[in-house]
Design a protein around this motif. Structure first.
Motif, PDB file in Angstrom:
ATOM      1  N   GLY B  30     -32.805 -10.378  15.331  1.00  0.00           N
ATOM      2  CA  GLY B  30     -33.396 -11.279  16.363  1.00  0.00           C
ATOM      3  C   GLY B  30     -34.707 -10.684  16.995  1.00  0.00           C
ATOM      4  O   GLY B  30     -35.496 -11.357  17.124  1.00  0.00           O
ATOM      5  N   GLN B  31     -34.580  -9.620  17.291  1.00  0.00           N
ATOM      6  CA  GLN B  31     -35.482  -8.896  18.111  1.00  0.00           C
ATOM      7  C   GLN B  31     -36.869  -8.843  17.220  1.00  0.00           C
ATOM      8  O   GLN B  31     -37.901  -8.978  17.452  1.00  0.00           O
ATOM      9  CB  GLN B  31     -35.188  -7.433  18.599  1.00  0.00           C
ATOM     10  CG  GLN B  31     -34.156  -7.494  19.884  1.00  0.00           C
ATOM     11  CD  GLN B  31     -33.516  -6.114  20.051  1.00  0.00           C
ATOM     12  OE1 GLN B  31     -33.423  -5.371  19.322  1.00  0.00           O
ATOM     13  NE2 GLN B  31     -32.980  -5.802  21.206  1.00  0.00           N
ATOM     14  N   VAL B  33     -37.408 -10.653  14.502  1.00  0.00           N
ATOM     15  CA  VAL B  33     -38.068 -11.938  14.470  1.00  0.00           C
ATOM     16  C   VAL B  33     -38.916 -12.396  15.541  1.00  0.00           C
ATOM     17  O   VAL B  33     -40.080 -12.928  15.575  1.00  0.00           O
ATOM     18  CB  VAL B  33     -37.008 -12.929  14.076  1.00  0.00           C
ATOM     19  CG1 VAL B  33     -37.457 -14.490  14.324  1.00  0.00           C
ATOM     20  CG2 VAL B  33     -36.356 -12.680  12.632  1.00  0.00           C
ATOM     21  N   GLU B  34     -38.316 -12.049  16.787  1.00  0.00           N
ATOM     22  CA  GLU B  34     -39.060 -12.461  17.869  1.00  0.00           C
ATOM     23  C   GLU B  34     -40.390 -11.759  18.130  1.00  0.00           C
ATOM     24  O   GLU B  34     -41.421 -12.372  18.490  1.00  0.00           O
ATOM     25  CB  GLU B  34     -38.356 -12.278  19.281  1.00  0.00           C
ATOM     26  CG  GLU B  34     -36.933 -12.966  19.503  1.00  0.00           C
ATOM     27  CD  GLU B  34     -37.125 -14.404  19.870  1.00  0.00           C
ATOM     28  OE1 GLU B  34     -38.285 -14.672  19.897  1.00  0.00           O
ATOM     29  OE2 GLU B  34     -36.284 -15.243  19.719  1.00  0.00           O
ATOM     30  N   GLN B  35     -40.509 -10.490  17.853  1.00  0.00           N
ATOM     31  CA  GLN B  35     -41.509  -9.665  17.812  1.00  0.00           C
ATOM     32  C   GLN B  35     -42.743 -10.308  16.884  1.00  0.00           C
ATOM     33  O   GLN B  35     -44.080 -10.360  16.946  1.00  0.00           O
ATOM     34  CB  GLN B  35     -41.501  -8.114  17.688  1.00  0.00           C
ATOM     35  CG  GLN B  35     -40.718  -7.677  18.697  1.00  0.00           C
ATOM     36  CD  GLN B  35     -40.081  -6.201  18.212  1.00  0.00           C
ATOM     37  OE1 GLN B  35     -40.591  -5.507  17.429  1.00  0.00           O
ATOM     38  NE2 GLN B  35     -39.214  -5.641  19.020  1.00  0.00           N
ATOM     39  N   LEU B  37     -42.853 -13.337  15.719  1.00  0.00           N
ATOM     40  CA  LEU B  37     -43.197 -14.464  16.162  1.00  0.00           C
ATOM     41  C   LEU B  37     -44.451 -14.145  17.076  1.00  0.00           C
ATOM     42  O   LEU B  37     -45.341 -15.108  17.369  1.00  0.00           O
ATOM     43  CB  LEU B  37     -42.210 -15.192  16.429  1.00  0.00           C
ATOM     44  CG  LEU B  37     -41.340 -16.000  15.398  1.00  0.00           C
ATOM     45  CD1 LEU B  37     -40.103 -16.727  16.068  1.00  0.00           C
ATOM     46  CD2 LEU B  37     -42.252 -17.124  14.757  1.00  0.00           C
ATOM     47  N   SER B  38     -44.548 -13.070  17.893  1.00  0.00           N
ATOM     48  CA  SER B  38     -45.491 -12.833  18.965  1.00  0.00           C
ATOM     49  C   SER B  38     -46.619 -12.250  18.272  1.00  0.00           C
ATOM     50  O   SER B  38     -47.451 -11.797  19.256  1.00  0.00           O
ATOM     51  CB  SER B  38     -44.622 -12.374  20.120  1.00  0.00           C
ATOM     52  OG  SER B  38     -44.200 -11.111  19.756  1.00  0.00           O
ATOM     53  N   GLU B  85     -41.356 -19.687  12.383  1.00  0.00           N
ATOM     54  CA  GLU B  85     -41.353 -20.621  13.474  1.00  0.00           C
ATOM     55  C   GLU B  85     -40.074 -21.559  13.418  1.00  0.00           C
ATOM     56  O   GLU B  85     -39.693 -21.979  14.733  1.00  0.00           O
ATOM     57  CB  GLU B  85     -42.631 -21.143  13.876  1.00  0.00           C
ATOM     58  CG  GLU B  85     -43.783 -20.358  14.560  1.00  0.00           C
ATOM     59  CD  GLU B  85     -44.871 -21.108  14.803  1.00  0.00           C
ATOM     60  OE1 GLU B  85     -45.028 -22.295  14.719  1.00  0.00           O
ATOM     61  OE2 GLU B  85     -45.827 -20.531  15.254  1.00  0.00           O
ATOM     62  N   LYS B  89     -32.352 -19.774  14.779  1.00  0.00           N
ATOM     63  CA  LYS B  89     -31.551 -18.760  15.337  1.00  0.00           C
ATOM     64  C   LYS B  89     -32.006 -17.513  14.668  1.00  0.00           C
ATOM     65  O   LYS B  89     -31.796 -17.190  13.646  1.00  0.00           O
ATOM     66  CB  LYS B  89     -30.055 -18.711  15.164  1.00  0.00           C
ATOM     67  CG  LYS B  89     -29.213 -20.005  15.581  1.00  0.00           C
ATOM     68  CD  LYS B  89     -28.108 -20.165  15.155  1.00  0.00           C
ATOM     69  CE  LYS B  89     -27.085 -21.295  15.882  1.00  0.00           C
ATOM     70  NZ  LYS B  89     -25.853 -21.432  15.094  1.00  0.00           N
ATOM     71  N   PRO B  90     -33.043 -16.678  15.375  1.00  0.00           N
ATOM     72  CA  PRO B  90     -33.548 -15.693  15.029  1.00  0.00           C
ATOM     73  C   PRO B  90     -32.342 -14.533  14.449  1.00  0.00           C
ATOM     74  O   PRO B  90     -32.743 -13.698  13.312  1.00  0.00           O
ATOM     75  CB  PRO B  90     -34.398 -15.019  16.126  1.00  0.00           C
ATOM     76  CG  PRO B  90     -34.769 -16.044  16.799  1.00  0.00           C
ATOM     77  CD  PRO B  90     -33.631 -17.055  16.874  1.00  0.00           C
TER      78      PRO B  90
END
Lengths: 194, 220
Positions: B30-31, B33-35, B37-38, B85, B89-90
């Motif tokens: 999840g982390q 994926v979030e990174q 995406l940013s 995107e 659910k990452p």
């Protein structure tokens, strides 16, 4: 003879996926059941055989990761280029024109949505009360047989009748209009208002 | 199974070292994926390292050809990156990626293009499964570890029998047992790849194992 349910449990026990409580219960069965123990062994041998005989082909995983990473980077560059060329293809004036059109459309929609409707005006507390001038009654069906005639009457209201003047223009004399919808093309009476 | 820790060729840079010198688990899916995406593409590289083996395994088991499996794996990661995107659910990246790999593999199998170029040939090792496939045997890989000709012959025979036995299983059972037993994939990721429930995977593995035991009983 081992039941299908027990065999299913043994299969999961052999690969280590049987939940703790069930595994503990099964172990007590295994302690006293040689056939069940043999089944555990057989399933484990099948697994060993599969792993030994049919492994994944040897790969250089570092190199594969590098390939994929480079492909992703290339994709990102291509996407950015496409985005940039899209921006270049639209000059400033066209973007302004689009913005103005959008603004106009939004303003028009807001005006149409926010303007008061007729029924809302009638409910305004200070709205002047105007007595009705014309009464329209009907249609009412003709009595008896014959052609179907619907009668609609238009006449001045009681208020308008009391202060009636031809110059009012709205109703120049008290009329009675009969509209026929029968099969004959005619209107009744010689007292046509027009 | 954690694909990072189970992969012998994993990239050590993907691990986080604790102040005490121990190796921590590293960021979660999840982390990462979030990174990603940013805008941190290195985070996506971490996901590549973490899941490439599983992706190749799924594709290889569905296509039966390592070159095609590599092509599909690369396409799947590209698709995942461009559609990241849309991942709701990452933390479920693994299952989502396996579904992409599975769909691409099945599409590939339907079209089954003949490729003349070999852009990923350098990724395959010298004793890759291609030799096994091209010779029709199942034990080239194992026999390379043994210099004994008798053992090599026995192994080759056993490999052929095992392949024949697997061919007798229904496709779902065969894929489930190979992904779970040989490739050591988590059951939830196999379920995502094969588009069914974890319980169904357990059942397929059991049924496949049971039939293999019967077919191969003289070798067990």
């Amino acid at each position: 003879m081992i039941s299908e349910d027990l065999e299913f449990q043994i299969s999961q026990y052999a690969d280590g996926t049987l939940p703790g409580e069930e595994a503990a219960a099964l172990e007590s069965t295994l302690a006293s059941d040689a056939e069940a123990r043999a089944l555990v062994e057989a399933y484990r041998k099948v697994d060993v055989l599969l792993k030994r005989e049919l492994p994944l082909p040897q790969m250089n995983w570092d190199r594969l990761a590098g390939h994929i990473s480079a492909a992703v980077a290339q994709e990102e560059v291509a996407a950015n280029d496409a985005n940039r060329s899209y921006r270049i293809a639209w000059p400033v004036w066209s973007r302004l024109a689009i913005a103005a059109m959008v603004l106009l459309a939004v303003g028009l929609a807001a005006f149409m949505h926010l303007r008061p409707r007729a029924d809302q005006i009638a409910r305004l507390p200070n709205a002047p009360t105007v007595p009705p001038i014309i009464l329209v009654t009907g249609p009412e069906p003709q009595r008896g047989g014959g052609a179907v005639i619907e009668i609609v009457s238009i006449a001045p209201s009681a208020v308008a009748q009391s202060s009636y003047r031809p110059a009012d223009g709205v109703v120049y004399r008290p009329p009675r209009v009969v509209i026929a919808s029968g099969q004959f093309d005619r209107q009744d009476s010689g007292r046509l208002p027009f | 199974m954690d694909p990072v820790t189970s992969d012998p060729n994993r990239d050590p840079s993907s691990e986080l070292r604790t102040p005490a010198g121990g190796v921590a688990q590293g960021p979660t899916d999840g982390q990462l994926v979030e990174q990603a995406l940013s805008g941190n593409r290195k985070a996506f590289d971490g996901l590549i390292v973490r899941y490439q083996r599983q992706a190749v395994a799924v594709s290889y088991r569905l296509l039966g050809n390592s070159q095609d499996a590599l092509e599909v794996t690369q396409d799947a990661f590209l698709k995942a990156y461009t559609n990241l995107e849309s991942l709701q659910k990452p933390a479920a990246f693994g299952g989502w990626l396996m579904r992409i790999v599975s769909n691409l593999s099945l599409n590939y199998r339907r079209s089954r293009k003949t490729r003349t170029s070999v852009p990923l040939a350098d990724v395959l090792g010298p004793q890759s499964g291609e030799a096994t496939e091209s010779h029709g045997g199942g034990s080239e890989w194992m026999s390379s570890a043994s210099g004994d000709p008798v053992r090599r012959l026995e192994g080759k025979e056993l490999g052929v029998k095992l392949k024949e036995a697997l061919a007798q299983l229904p496709e779902r059972q065969r894929q489930a047992i190979m992904m779970f037993t040989i490739d050591e994939m988590p059951q939830k990721d196999i379920a995502a790849a094969l588009n069914c429930s974890v319980e169904a995977i357990k059942w397929h593995v059991f049924q496949g194992r049971k039939k293999l035991k019967e077919i191969l009983k003289e070798h067990l």
